[in-house]
Design a protein around this motif. Structure first.
Motif, PDB file in Angstrom:
ATOM      1  N   TYR A 356       0.821  -1.215   0.000  1.00  0.00           N
ATOM      2  CA  TYR A 356       0.000   0.000   0.000  1.00  0.00           C
ATOM      3  C   TYR A 356       0.854   1.264   0.000  1.00  0.00           C
ATOM      4  O   TYR A 356       0.525   2.252  -0.656  1.00  0.00           O
ATOM      5  CB  TYR A 356      -0.938  -0.009   1.204  1.00  0.00           C
ATOM      6  N   LYS A 360      -0.011   3.445  -3.104  1.00  0.00           N
ATOM      7  CA  LYS A 360      -1.112   4.144  -2.447  1.00  0.00           C
ATOM      8  C   LYS A 360      -1.871   5.047  -3.418  1.00  0.00           C
ATOM      9  O   LYS A 360      -3.104   5.031  -3.488  1.00  0.00           O
ATOM     10  CB  LYS A 360      -0.568   4.957  -1.274  1.00  0.00           C
ATOM     11  N   ILE A 363      -3.864   3.068  -5.948  1.00  0.00           N
ATOM     12  CA  ILE A 363      -5.006   2.398  -5.343  1.00  0.00           C
ATOM     13  C   ILE A 363      -6.152   3.364  -5.103  1.00  0.00           C
ATOM     14  O   ILE A 363      -7.313   3.067  -5.408  1.00  0.00           O
ATOM     15  CB  ILE A 363      -4.579   1.719  -4.020  1.00  0.00           C
ATOM     16  N   VAL A 364      -5.838   4.581  -4.593  1.00  0.00           N
ATOM     17  CA  VAL A 364      -6.888   5.567  -4.313  1.00  0.00           C
ATOM     18  C   VAL A 364      -7.549   6.029  -5.599  1.00  0.00           C
ATOM     19  O   VAL A 364      -8.776   6.120  -5.707  1.00  0.00           O
ATOM     20  CB  VAL A 364      -6.300   6.754  -3.526  1.00  0.00           C
ATOM     21  N   TRP A 366      -7.715   4.387  -8.450  1.00  0.00           N
ATOM     22  CA  TRP A 366      -8.521   3.282  -8.991  1.00  0.00           C
ATOM     23  C   TRP A 366      -9.830   3.125  -8.221  1.00  0.00           C
ATOM     24  O   TRP A 366     -10.879   2.891  -8.813  1.00  0.00           O
ATOM     25  CB  TRP A 366      -7.706   1.985  -8.889  1.00  0.00           C
ATOM     26  N   TYR A 367      -9.761   3.285  -6.911  1.00  0.00           N
ATOM     27  CA  TYR A 367     -10.977   3.145  -6.110  1.00  0.00           C
ATOM     28  C   TYR A 367     -11.985   4.229  -6.468  1.00  0.00           C
ATOM     29  O   TYR A 367     -13.185   3.967  -6.574  1.00  0.00           O
ATOM     30  CB  TYR A 367     -10.616   3.209  -4.622  1.00  0.00           C
ATOM     31  N   ARG A 368     -11.462   5.447  -6.659  1.00  0.00           N
ATOM     32  CA  ARG A 368     -12.373   6.543  -6.995  1.00  0.00           C
ATOM     33  C   ARG A 368     -13.058   6.319  -8.346  1.00  0.00           C
ATOM     34  O   ARG A 368     -14.229   6.637  -8.523  1.00  0.00           O
ATOM     35  CB  ARG A 368     -11.599   7.862  -7.019  1.00  0.00           C
ATOM     36  N   SER A 369     -12.290   5.773  -9.311  1.00  0.00           N
ATOM     37  CA  SER A 369     -12.865   5.560 -10.637  1.00  0.00           C
ATOM     38  C   SER A 369     -13.778   4.335 -10.684  1.00  0.00           C
ATOM     39  O   SER A 369     -14.684   4.267 -11.503  1.00  0.00           O
ATOM     40  CB  SER A 369     -11.744   5.392 -11.675  1.00  0.00           C
ATOM     41  N   ALA A 370     -13.535   3.352  -9.789  1.00  0.00           N
ATOM     42  CA  ALA A 370     -14.300   2.113  -9.846  1.00  0.00           C
ATOM     43  C   ALA A 370     -15.573   2.159  -9.013  1.00  0.00           C
ATOM     44  O   ALA A 370     -16.560   1.523  -9.361  1.00  0.00           O
ATOM     45  CB  ALA A 370     -13.430   0.945  -9.383  1.00  0.00           C
ATOM     46  N   PHE A 371     -15.558   2.870  -7.900  1.00  0.00           N
ATOM     47  CA  PHE A 371     -16.710   2.882  -6.996  1.00  0.00           C
ATOM     48  C   PHE A 371     -17.228   4.306  -6.857  1.00  0.00           C
ATOM     49  O   PHE A 371     -16.482   5.192  -6.415  1.00  0.00           O
ATOM     50  CB  PHE A 371     -16.315   2.335  -5.618  1.00  0.00           C
TER      51      PHE A 371
END
Length: 500
Positions: A356, A360, A363-364, A366-371
């Motif tokens: 992480y 980091k 990951i952040v 990707w998370y914003r674009s995926a969820f």
């Protein structure tokens, strides 16, 4: 010259002197049958228990017996073998045991007799003087042993038993290994017995026979001579799955008892029960004589322990006595499992934290674009508040020409925006340096505070198309400090237009 001659004689004499000086230990008489194999083992504990050299001679010859295994008469280790015997082999044989500082000699008086073999038809009579006397007890179960002693190079098989020149058959008689078990012994079971086997040595086959005189003893007082099984003791044995295992059955019995000693499973002899796989076998019986009793040992060998063996009683029988053992899996080592689990958990957590720290930003993003958080219906007041807070970031770009920040000295929109960013919680500042700023002391305190609190992102590219790509490290950092993308508003709600 005389001195040299005497010295030479003294050097030549010691071997003959030592041979003549051997101590005679014993003289044994043997009367085997002509035409069949015979072997004698030269052992005399403790003489042969240590390092000793054994040599066989036929008296009065000083030439040792041949050690060529192809010879009819030859020596194998401490054994002398006759394959087969002839009447001309009769005579005295000497076994010389040379130790480190000792010499002992055993004499064997061999008398080879002409004997008639017992025919299967029963027409001829057994004439065998080398009988072995054995005892069976009336009303009990017993066994007879076939005493055929040969070295390991000789393989014995195809054992058959005869009584009064007729082959023994019937449910009360079971032949196994070198024994004959007899159940429910009666007075009629006494008489002349013989065991016959096939012997194979260096590819050649011979027939060997041994006779036994069986006497039937009354059962009076027999209860006082019941054999005692020392081990096993109806106990369990822990063993790993797939491991080999050998378990000894130790028995103490009196000299005049001829009890059946064997291993059984599911009320069958072990060798019969595992006749096909031969994975579990009963070993040969050994015994040690004491003054009154005999100590027997007969083992059971597991080539490989399988799951089906666990929980099964393996029973050792000695006459009317019986004892068993049961195999069970070893108890799991709970402490080892706990330590291993904790180590695995700590290692996994450390690996996740390390990964992480490296990825980091990716990951952040990707998370914003995926969820995306689901939208909801909004009231008018909320719409107004959201429009006010649409600008949630203030980006300040520092260029060499703006290091003096004269424009911030006046009450301009830029200065108001900086102060509002410092006061309002909903707006954060992203500080970007087009070039490395070494000294912030000449800047306003607000910029110094922003630098101290949020740090700065330094531009490290050029004006090429590749450096302006959104996937470069610089733009990833900018996107990381930007707020997540908001989902579009519901079609049923019309947001207020922002005309600032």
């Amino acid at each position: 010259m005389l001195a040299l001659l005497l010295c030479g004689l003294s050097l030549a004499l010691p071997p003959f002197v030592r041979a003549d000086a051997c101590k005679d230990v014993s003289l044994q008489n043997e009367a085997p049958s002509a035409g069949q194999p015979f072997a004698f083992d030269c052992t005399h504990p403790p003489l042969t228990s240590g390092k000793a050299h054994v040599t066989w001679y036929k008296y009065p010859s000083k030439i040792p017996v041949s050690k060529n295994t192809q010879s009819r008469i030859h020596q194998e280790q401490s054994w002398i073998l006759f394959l087969p015997l002839t009447q001309e082999d009769s005579g005295i044989y000497q076994c010389v045991i040379n130790g480190t500082d000792t010499c002992h000699r055993i004499h064997v008086n061999l008398t080879v007799l002409r004997k008639d073999w017992c025919g299967i038809s029963g027409n001829s009579q057994l004439i065998l003087p080398d009988e072995y006397k054995q005892i069976l007890h009336a009303g009990r179960d017993g066994s007879l042993a076939c005493h055929l002693n040969f070295p390991q190079s000789c393989v014995l098989d195809s054992l058959k038993w005869y009584k009064d020149c007729e082959e023994i058959k019937g449910e009360r008689f079971i032949s196994w290994e070198m024994k004959l078990s007899v159940s429910n012994v009666s007075a009629e079971d006494g008489g002349s017995y013989a065991c016959q086997a096939r012997l194979t040595h260096t590819g050649k086959q011979y027939t060997v026979l041994n006779s036994i005189i069986v006497n039937i003893a009354e059962t009076n007082g027999y209860a006082g001579r019941i054999p005692k099984i020392i081990y096993p003791k109806n106990n369990s044995i822990e063993v790993q799955l797939g491991s080999p295992l050998i378990v000894d059955c130790n028995i103490t019995d009196t000299r005049d008892n001829t009890n059946l000693r064997c291993w059984r499973v599911n009320n069958m002899l072990v060798n019969d029960y595992y006749n096909e796989s031969r994975r579990i076998r009963e070993g040969f019986e050994s015994h040690i004589f004491s003054q009154k009793d005999i100590f027997y040992t007969v083992n059971i060998t597991f080539l490989e322990v399988k799951m089906e063996d666990y929980g099964h009683p393996f029973v050792c029988h000695a006459g009317v006595s019986a004892a068993y053992f049961i195999l069970k899996l070893p108890a799991p080592n709970v402490q080892a499992y706990l330590i291993g689990g904790l180590l695995a958990l700590v290692g996994t957590a450390a690996s996740v934290m390390y990964l992480y720290s490296i990825f980091k930003i990716d990951i952040v993003l990707w998370y914003r674009s995926a969820f995306h958080s689901p939208g909801s219906k909004e009231a008018v007041a909320n719409v107004i508040d959201e429009n006010i807070k649409l600008c949630r970031r203030l980006i300040i770009v520092l260029v060499p020409e703006s290091l003096s920040f004269d424009m911030l000295k006046n009450m301009s929109e830029e200065q108001i925006a900086v102060y509002n960013a410092l006061i309002q919680d909903g707006m954060k500042v992203i500080l970007i340096e087009l070039e490395k700023v070494k000294d912030y002391t000449a800047m306003p305190q607000s910029i110094q505070y922003i630098k101290q609190k949020h740090g700065a992102i330094q531009w490290s590219g050029d004006l090429t198309e590749q450096s302006q790509c959104a996937k470069t490290k610089f733009w990833k950092k900018v996107r990381y400090h930007m707020p997540p993308k908001r989902p579009p508003p519901s079609s049923s709600t019309q947001p207020l237009k922002h005309t600032s």
